[in-house]
Design a protein around this motif. Structure first.
Motif, PDB file in Angstrom:
ATOM      1  N   ALA A   1       0.830  -1.204   0.000  1.00 62.55           N
ATOM      2  CA  ALA A   1       0.000   0.000   0.000  1.00 62.55           C
ATOM      3  C   ALA A   1       0.864   1.252   0.000  1.00 62.55           C
ATOM      4  O   ALA A   1       0.551   2.230  -0.683  1.00 62.55           O
ATOM      5  CB  ALA A   1      -0.920  -0.001   1.213  1.00 62.55           C
TER       6      ALA A   1
ATOM      7  N   LEU B   1       2.131   1.812  -3.443  1.00 61.61           N
ATOM      8  CA  LEU B   1       1.034   2.260  -4.295  1.00 61.61           C
ATOM      9  C   LEU B   1       0.722   3.737  -4.091  1.00 61.61           C
ATOM     10  O   LEU B   1       0.622   4.521  -5.039  1.00 61.61           O
ATOM     11  CB  LEU B   1      -0.190   1.395  -3.963  1.00 61.61           C
ATOM     12  N   VAL B   2       0.585   4.105  -2.828  1.00 64.03           N
ATOM     13  CA  VAL B   2       0.195   5.473  -2.494  1.00 64.03           C
ATOM     14  C   VAL B   2       1.299   6.459  -2.888  1.00 64.03           C
ATOM     15  O   VAL B   2       1.024   7.512  -3.488  1.00 64.03           O
ATOM     16  CB  VAL B   2      -0.135   5.546  -0.983  1.00 64.03           C
TER      17      VAL B   2
ATOM     18  N   ILE C   1       1.381   6.850  -6.699  1.00 67.85           N
ATOM     19  CA  ILE C   1       0.306   7.705  -7.213  1.00 67.85           C
ATOM     20  C   ILE C   1       0.623   9.175  -6.947  1.00 67.85           C
ATOM     21  O   ILE C   1       0.554  10.029  -7.830  1.00 67.85           O
ATOM     22  CB  ILE C   1      -1.052   7.345  -6.567  1.00 67.85           C
TER      23      ILE C   1
ATOM     24  N   ILE D   1     -10.196  -0.629  -4.882  1.00 66.23           N
ATOM     25  CA  ILE D   1      -9.847  -0.267  -3.503  1.00 66.23           C
ATOM     26  C   ILE D   1      -9.819  -1.514  -2.613  1.00 66.23           C
ATOM     27  O   ILE D   1      -8.918  -1.692  -1.791  1.00 66.23           O
ATOM     28  CB  ILE D   1     -10.914   0.718  -2.950  1.00 66.23           C
ATOM     29  N   ALA D   2     -10.821  -2.356  -2.746  1.00 70.23           N
ATOM     30  CA  ALA D   2     -10.864  -3.562  -1.917  1.00 70.23           C
ATOM     31  C   ALA D   2     -10.081  -4.698  -2.564  1.00 70.23           C
ATOM     32  O   ALA D   2      -9.398  -5.467  -1.893  1.00 70.23           O
ATOM     33  CB  ALA D   2     -12.312  -3.997  -1.693  1.00 70.23           C
TER      34      ALA D   2
ATOM     35  N   TYR E   1      -6.058  -5.301  -2.131  1.00 70.56           N
ATOM     36  CA  TYR E   1      -5.529  -5.890  -0.889  1.00 70.56           C
ATOM     37  C   TYR E   1      -5.962  -7.337  -0.721  1.00 70.56           C
ATOM     38  O   TYR E   1      -5.221  -8.154  -0.185  1.00 70.56           O
ATOM     39  CB  TYR E   1      -5.931  -5.047   0.323  1.00 70.56           C
TER      40      TYR E   1
ATOM     41  N   ILE F   1      -5.917   8.436  -2.775  1.00 69.48           N
ATOM     42  CA  ILE F   1      -4.890   7.942  -1.855  1.00 69.48           C
ATOM     43  C   ILE F   1      -5.513   7.618  -0.501  1.00 69.48           C
ATOM     44  O   ILE F   1      -5.211   6.604   0.113  1.00 69.48           O
ATOM     45  CB  ILE F   1      -3.772   8.992  -1.729  1.00 69.48           C
TER      46      ILE F   1
ATOM     47  N   LEU G   1      -8.546   6.706   0.031  1.00 67.07           N
ATOM     48  CA  LEU G   1      -9.311   5.457  -0.116  1.00 67.07           C
ATOM     49  C   LEU G   1      -8.384   4.247  -0.036  1.00 67.07           C
ATOM     50  O   LEU G   1      -8.691   3.254   0.633  1.00 67.07           O
ATOM     51  CB  LEU G   1     -10.058   5.447  -1.454  1.00 67.07           C
ATOM     52  N   PHE G   2      -7.232   4.337  -0.705  1.00 68.23           N
ATOM     53  CA  PHE G   2      -6.291   3.217  -0.658  1.00 68.23           C
ATOM     54  C   PHE G   2      -5.741   3.007   0.759  1.00 68.23           C
ATOM     55  O   PHE G   2      -5.523   1.877   1.179  1.00 68.23           O
ATOM     56  CB  PHE G   2      -5.132   3.425  -1.641  1.00 68.23           C
ATOM     57  N   ILE G   3      -5.483   4.092   1.472  1.00 69.26           N
ATOM     58  CA  ILE G   3      -4.987   3.941   2.848  1.00 69.26           C
ATOM     59  C   ILE G   3      -6.105   3.382   3.732  1.00 69.26           C
ATOM     60  O   ILE G   3      -5.891   2.488   4.545  1.00 69.26           O
ATOM     61  CB  ILE G   3      -4.477   5.294   3.401  1.00 69.26           C
TER      62      ILE G   3
ATOM     63  N   SER H   1      -8.739   1.568   2.917  1.00 71.22           N
ATOM     64  CA  SER H   1      -9.092   0.170   2.671  1.00 71.22           C
ATOM     65  C   SER H   1      -7.981  -0.769   3.112  1.00 71.22           C
ATOM     66  O   SER H   1      -8.223  -1.940   3.381  1.00 71.22           O
ATOM     67  CB  SER H   1      -9.439  -0.050   1.198  1.00 71.22           C
TER      68      SER H   1
END
Lengths: 725, 725
Positions: free
Chosen positions: A393, A396-397, A400, A643-644, A647, B546, B548-550, B552
Motif C-alpha cells: 500500500a 502504491l500510495v 500515485i 480499492i478492496a 488488498y 490515496i 481510499l487506498f490507505i 481500505s
C-alpha cells in the motif's frame, strides 16, 4: 522529429517477436531428455492443448456475440467506423494467441530443463529462463504490435475520440479473464486433488507417477501459470497502455495552452508506446545476464538481470522522450514518472521476496507455527498475507502521489496531466513485462521439470536443482502477481479518470444536462465544461457510495465462486484418485498403470463449467449498475473494486506463496523435515494456499480490468440510456 | 407538543436500567448449582474481574491523556466550554461501565444456566436469555442516558455546533476498541491454545477439567464475547445516534425553508433519541416471549421474540414521530426509514442464520468437505464467508438507497435530509439493541454453562441442552456481529457526510479558501456555501484516491496484527499446557490438579501487551493522514476503511461461525461424528475460525468507528493545520 514513433513501436514489437522466435529455436535445440521424459512431456502437452482448444471453442462464440453487440450499440451510434469492435476482436485474438504461443513453448521447455538440471543449476536456470522469455517476449510483442498497428490505422479516430481504442483493451481483458479463471480452476483442482490423496492419504511424494492426477497437475501448471498468466499480463500491458493513450488523447482534446507544442503530432498518445519499446530492449539485454556459468544464488542472478533491464530501459526512456517531445520541459517531468514506475517494480519485487521467500522471517515463522498443527500454520500464513498489504500500500500510495504531482506541476497545474503522468508511471512499470515474465515463467517450467524428473525417476541431484529453482519460482510468481495487481490498481485510477471525462463529454455532446440534474443554464448560457455542468463523482453522492459498496463486494464474491469451484472439482478429483487406487490392481506397486486421462478430463470439464458464474458476475455487474443506477454508481463500482480488490489479491497471492515455501523450507530439513507432523501441517497450508495464490488472487486482477474496460467501452450508452441517475 | 422529548429519552434510559436491575435480581435468585459448579464459576469470575481491572488500569491513563488533548486542542480553540472533552470522558466511562456490568452478570448466569438445564431446554434458555438481557439493557440504558443527559446539558451548544457531541462517540469507540481488541485476543488465545493441545493432541473433550487452559477459555468467553461485545454494541448505539444528531443539527443550521416548522425545537436532534426509547420498550416486551414452557426449536422462539420486539418498536416509532413532528409530512417519510432499519435487522438475522446454522446447506457443505481433510474444510469455510458478503451487500445497498430517497423526497430534495434519513434507518436498527444483545449474550452464557457442566461432571442430558443452545449461540453471535458491522457501515456513511459538511464549514469559518485552492472570490464576492467555495470529495482528486487506498488497507493490516497476536499467544498457551501435562504428575488421570492460574496469566498478559500495535494504528492513521495529507485524504480514509472493512468483517465473522457449527453438526453424528478424521478436520477449521470470528472480524467494526469518531472530533484542527492539501 526525424523518427516516426508509430513505426518505431511496430519495430519494437517486431524485435520482441523475432527475439522470441530465436529463443524458441534455441530452446528446441536443447536435449529433450530420455524417451521416458519425452513421453511424459508429450502427455502433458497433449492435455494442455486439448484443454486450450476446448476452452477457445467455448470462448469464441461469446467473443463473437460481444463483438457484434459492440458494433451495433457502440460503433454505429458513435459513428466510429467499427473501430471499437475491430479493436475488441484484435485484442481478444492476440490475447488468446499470446497465451497459446507462450504455453506451447513452456510445455516443451520442461523436459529440457529437467535434462539440463543434470549439468547443474546454471544450465537448468538458463533453459527455463529462456523458455519463460519466449512467453515474456510474446506478451509484449503481441501487445505492442496490436497497439501500434491500431494506432497507425486509426490515429485520427483516436485523436478525436480517444475511447475508441478501449475496444482493444476490453478484448484483451475479457479473454484474459476467461483464461485466468478457467486456467486457475483447472490447475488447482488437479493440484489440490493430487496432493490431498497422494501426499496426505497415500503418503507418496508429489509428482509420483503412481498418482493418477499427476499429469493433470502438470497440465495445470501450463494452462494456469503459463497460458493464464500470459494472457493476464498481456491484458495488463495493453490496458495500461490504453489508459495512458486515452488520457493523452483527452489532454490533446482539451488543448491546454501550456502544452500546445507537445500535442501537435499525438506525442502524448505515442509516449506510452515508446516506453514499451524501451522496455523490450532493456528486457532483452537484461536477460543475457542469465547464463550457464551461474553456480548458486539464482535469486540474486534474477535480481541482477532485472536491475540491468531496468537501468537500460530508463536510459532509453530518457533519450526517446527527449526526441519525442523535442526537449520540451514536460519530457523531464514525465521521465520522472517513468523512473517512478521502474522503481515500483524493483520495490514490489523486494516486498514479495521478503514475504514469500524462506530466507526471511515471515515464511520461517509459518514453518515454525506448523509445529502446533495445521490450524496455527493456517493462521500464520493468512496473517502474513494480510500483513504484506501494508508495504504494498505504501508503494502504491507514494507512486500515485509522486507521479501525479510530477505531471501536474510539469504541465502548469493541469489535473488531467497529473493523472496522465500516473498512467505513464504505470506504463513504465509494465514496459518491464518482458523481463518480469521471463523471471516468472521459469517458475512453472521448473515446477513441471520437477514433475518430469520425479516421474521419469531421475537421480536425486536433479531434484535438488529443480526443487531449489521451484522454491524461487514461487517467490517470483508472487512478484509477478504483485506486479499485475499493482498495475491494475494504478491503471484503474487512470481509467477511472478517463471514464469520468468521457461521462461528462457524453452528457455535453447529447445535451443530457437536465437528465443528470445539472444547472439548466448548461448548454445554453454555460459551456458543458464549466464546473456546474460537470457530474462530480463525489463521496457525498449516494449513487457513488452505493457503487463503491457494490464494487468492493465484487472481489470478495468473485473469489468465493473460484475457491468453491476449486473445492468442488478437487473433491471430484480426490474421489476419482481414491477409486483408481482401490480398483486398479498393482497401482501402488507400480505394476498397474493409472488412468491419467480420466483425471485430465475432470479438471478440463470443471474448468469449463465453473467459468460461467464468475464470468457472468464480472461482465453483467458493470452493465446492470451502469444502465440501472447510472454513471455515478458505475464510477463507484470501478473505484470500489480496486480499492478492496488490490488488498484481497495481495493477501491471497502472498499468503499462498508463503505457505508453499514454508512447506519447502521444512522439506530442506527445518523443524524435522519431511515425514513429520509439522510437514503434514505445512502441506495442508500449501493446499489451502493453492487456490488463493493461483486461482482467486490473480483472477481479481482480471476482474478489475474487465470492469474497467467494459465500462469505458459502454460509457456512451450508459450515459444515454441509464434509468435512475 | 406536550411531551418533553429530552426527558422522555432520559425516562426511556431509566426504564432500561431499572429493568436490568429487576433481571439481575431475578437471575441471582436462581439456583447457582452444586458447590463444585459454584467453585468453577467463582474461578471464572475471579479471572474475568482480574483481567478487566488490569485492562482498565492500562486504558485509564490513555483516556486521561486523550481527554486533556481534546480539551486543549479542540475545546479551547472552538470555545465549546469543554463539552467535547467532557463528552469523551462520559462516553468512555459509560462504555467501560456497560461492559463491566454486563459481564458481572453473565459470569453469574452461567452456573445457573447449567443448573437450569437439568430441568430442560426452556428453563436453560430463559435463564441465559435473561442474563443476556441484563447486558442488552445495560448497553441501551447507559447509551441513551449518556446521550440524553448530554443533550439536556448542552442542547444550545449542539444546536449551534453539532460536532461537539462527537466527543461522546469518540470516548465510547476508543474504549470499545480497546475492549474488543484485548478481549478478542484474550478469549481466542485461550480457546485456540486449549483446543490445540486438548482436543487435537491429548484427545480430551472441550472444557475437560484436566486441561489447564480451561478456566482461561471460560474467562475469555466473558471478557471477549460479553464485555467486549457489550462495549462494541454500546459504541455502535452511541455513535449511530450521534451521527443522526450531528446531521440533524447540520440540517437545522442550514434552515431549509421546507423544514422550518420541524426544526423549531431541535426535533431532528431529538428524533434519534426517541427511536431509542421505542426500541427499549419493544425489546422488553419482546423478551417476555422467552419462557420456561419452550420445549424445542429455541431458534424459532428467539426469532418470534425478535419479531414481537420489532413490531412493537415500529408502532411506538410511529406515534412518537407523529407527536414529535406535530404530524408534519416529513414524519411519515422518516417513519419509512425507521421501518427500513427494523427490516434490515430482520433480514440480516436471516442471512447470518442461513450461512452459519447447520440447518442450511452452507454449513453442511463445510462438514461434508471435512471428509477430505482440514484443507478442504478450510477452503469450504473461507469461501462460505466470502459468499455471505453478497446478500449482506444487497441489504446494505438497498437500505442506503431507500432510506436516502425517503428523506430526500420527503424534504423537497434536500441532500442532507437524505443522508439524515439514512442515519435514522441506522438508528432504528440500533434501537433493537436490547433484544439483539439478549439474543446474542445468551450464546457465551450457554457456552460457559457448557463448560461448567463438563467440568462439574453433570450428566449427559445437561450437555445435550447446553450443546444445542451453544450451537444456536454461534449463529446468534454471528447475527450480532453482522448487526454491528452493518450499522458501522451505515453510520460511517452518515458520519462521512457530517465530516464533509464540517470541513467546509471550518474552511469558511477560518477563511481558508486560498489554502484549499478554492476560488479567490470566496468569502468576498461568493458565499462559503456556494458550490465553487466547497471542497468536493471527488474520486478524481488524487488525495481522495490515496485516502481510499490507505483506508481500505487498514482493515487488512489491522486484522493481521490481531490474528498474529492470537497465534503468538496461543502457541505460548500450547507450550504451557504441554509443560503441565508433562510435569504435573497424575494430571491426565484426574488426580493431579492443573495450574489454571498460569494459563489465565498468559492470556491476560498477551491481551494487554498485544493491544498496543492495533490501537496505535487505529488512532494514529487518521491523525497522520489528516494533518499531513489534509481533509480530502482523511475523508477518503473514512470511506475506504468501511468499503473494504465491511466485507472483510462479514467474511471473517460468518466463516468463523460456520466452521464452528460445521464441527457441531458433525458432533451430532453426521459424517461419522466425533472421533473420526472428519471431526478432527472440522476441529481444525473451528480453531482457525476462532480468531476470525471473535478477534479480527468484530474488531474491524471498532476500527471503523474509531476512525470515524476521531476524525470528526479533530476535524477543525485538521482543516486549520493540515500541511499538504
Amino acid at each position: 522529429m526525424a523518427i516516426d514513433f508509430g513505426l518505431l513501436a511496430v519495430g519494437g514489437a517486431l524485435v520482441a517477436l523475432v527475439y522470441a522466435v530465436i529463443l524458441i529455436f534455441n530452446v528446441r535445440s536443447q536435449n529433450a531428455g530420455t524417451p521416458k521424459m519425452q513421453e511424459i512431456s508429450g502427455a502433458v502437452r497433449e492435455g494442455a492443448n486439448a484443454f486450450l482448444s476446448r476452452e477457445y471453442k467455448v470462448i469464441a462464440p461469446v467473443a463473437v456475440i460481444v463483438a457484434v453487440a459492440i458494433y451495433l450499440f457502440i460503433d454505429i451510434p458513435l459513428g466510429t467506423g467499427g473501430s471499437t469492435a475491430i479493436g475488441f476482436v484484435v485484442g481478444a485474438a492476440l490475447s488468446a494467441f499470446a497465451g497459446y504461443v507462450g504455453m506451447a513453448i513452456t510445455v516443451r521447455t520442461s523436459s529440457r530443463t529437467a535434462e539440463a538440471a543434470k549439468s547443474g543449476l546454471g544450465a537448468a536456470l538458463t533453459v527455463s529462463f529462456r523458455g519463460g522469455s519466449v512467453m515474456g517476449m510474446a506478451v509484449v510483442g503481441f501487445g505492442l504490435l496490436g497497439l501500434s498497428l491500431f494506432y497507425i490505422a486509426y490515429q485520427g479516430t483516436i485523436a478525436s475520440n480517444p475511447v475508441t481504442i478501449a475496444g482493444l483493451g476490453f478484448g484483451a481483458s475479457l479473454i484474459a479473464m476467461f483464461m485466468r479463471v478457467s486456467g486457475g480452476i483447472y490447475t488447482k483442482a488437479a493440484d489440490v486433488g493430487a496432493d490431498l490423496v497422494g501426499k496426505v492419504e497415500a503418503n507418496i511424494p508429489e509428482d509420483d507417477p503412481r498418482n493418477p492426477a499427476v499429469i493433470a497437475d502438470n497440465v495445470g501448471d501450463n494452462v494456469g501459470d503459463c497460458a493464464g498468466m500470459g494472457a493476464d499480463v498481456y491484458e495488463s500491458f495493453v490496458v495500461t497502455a490504453i489508459a495512458a493513450v486515452i488520457l493523452g488523447g483527452l489532454v490533446q482534446l482539451a488543448k491546454p495552452a501550456a502544452l500546445l507544442s507537445i500535442i501537435s503530432a499525438n506525442q502524448l498518445i505515442l509516449y506510452p508506446l515508446t516506453l514499451g519499446v524501451a522496455g523490450i530492449v532493456g528486457s532483452i539485454v537484461g536477460g543475457f545476464y542469465i547464463r550457464r556459468s551461474i553456480k548458486s544464488k539464482p535469486m540474486s542472478a534474477l535480481n541482477v538481470s532485472l536491475m540491468i533491464a531496468a537501468a537500460i530501459t530508463v536510459v532509453i526512456d530518457y533519450f526517446l522522450g527527449q526526441s519525442l517531445f523535442g526537449g520540451a520541459s514536460i519530457s523531464y517531468w514525465l521521465f520522472g514518472s517513468a523512473v517512478v514506475g521502474v522503481v515500483v517494480v524493483i520495490v514490489i519485487e523486494r516486498v514479495a521476496d521478503y514475504f514469500t521467500s524462506y530466507l526471511f522471517p515471515p515464511v520461517r515463522h509459518i514453518a515454525e507455527a506448523s509445529q502446533t498443527g495445521a490450524a496455527t500454520n493456517f493462521l500464520a500464513g493468512f496473517s502474513t498475507g494480510l500483513q504484506s498489504t501494508a508495504p504494498s500500500a505504501v508503494v502504491l500510495v507514494v507512486a500515485i502521489l509522486v507521479s501525479y504531482y510530477l505531471g501536474y506541476y510539469g504541465s502548469g497545474s493541469n489535473v488531467l496531466m497529473g493523472v496522465y503522468s500516473t498512467a505513464i508511471a504505470t506504463m513504465s512499470m509494465l514496459s518491464l513485462t518482458g523481463v518480469i515474465m521471463s523471471i516468472d515463467s521459469f517458475g512453472p517450467i521448473t515446477d513441471n521439470a520437477n514433475g518430469i524428473a520425479e516421474m521419469a525417476g531421475l537421480e536425486g541431484n536433479v531434484r535438488v536443482v529443480t526443487d531449489e529453482l521451484d522454491a524461487i519460482g514461487n517467490t517470483t510468481k508472487a512478484t509477478t502477481k504483485a506486479f499485475a495487481v499493482m498495475s491494475a490498481a494504478l491503471a484503474a485510477v487512470s481509467i477511472f479518470e478517463a471514464f469520468q471525462s468521457e461521462v461528462n463529454r457524453q452528457i455535453s455532446l447529447h445535451n443530457l444536462f437536465a437528465k443528470y440534474g445539472l444547472s439548466n443554464l448548461c448548454g445554453n448560457l454555460l459551456s458543458g465544461s464549466s464546473p456546474q455542468c460537470q457530474l462530480s463523482f463525489t463521496l457525498s453522492d449516494p449513487h457513488v457510495i452505493i457503487g463503491l459498496f457494490i464494487g468492493s463486494l465484487l472481489p470478495f464474491y468473485f473469489s468465493s465462486f473460484l475457491i468453491q469451484a476449486v473445492g468442488r472439482a478437487a473433491i471430484k478429483m480426490v474421489n476419482e484418485v481414491r477409486r483408481q487406487f482401490r480398483e486398479i490392481p498393482g497401482i501402488m506397486e507400480g505394476t498397474g498403470k493409472p488412468d491419467y486421462a480420466k483425471c485430465v478430463d475432470i479438471s478440463t470439464a470443471a474448468a469449463i463449467k465453473e467459468l460461467a458464474g464468475p464470468a457472468v458476475l464480472a461482465v453483467s455487474t458493470p452493465l446492470v449498475v451502469g444502465f440501472v443506477l447510472g454513471p455515478l454508481a458505475l464510477g463507484g463500482v470501478l473505484i470500489g473494486s480496486v480499492i478492496a480488490g488490490v488488498y484481497l489479491a495481495f493477501t491471497m497471492t502472498n499468503s499462498g506463496a508463503a505457505w508453499d515455501n514454508a512447506k519447502k523450507y521444512i522439506e530442506t530439513g527445518a523443524f524435522g523435515g519431511k515425514g513429520t507432523p509439522t510437514h503434514a501441517a505445512a502441506v495442508m497450508g500449501d493446499t489451502v494456499g493453492d487456490p488463493f495464490k493461483d486461482t482467486a488472487g490473480p483472477a481479481i486482477n482480471s476482474l478489475i480490468k474487465v470492469l474497467n474496460t467494459i465500462s469505458i467501452v459502454f460509457v456512451s450508452a450508459v450515459v444515454i440510456y441509464a434509468l435512475f441517475v
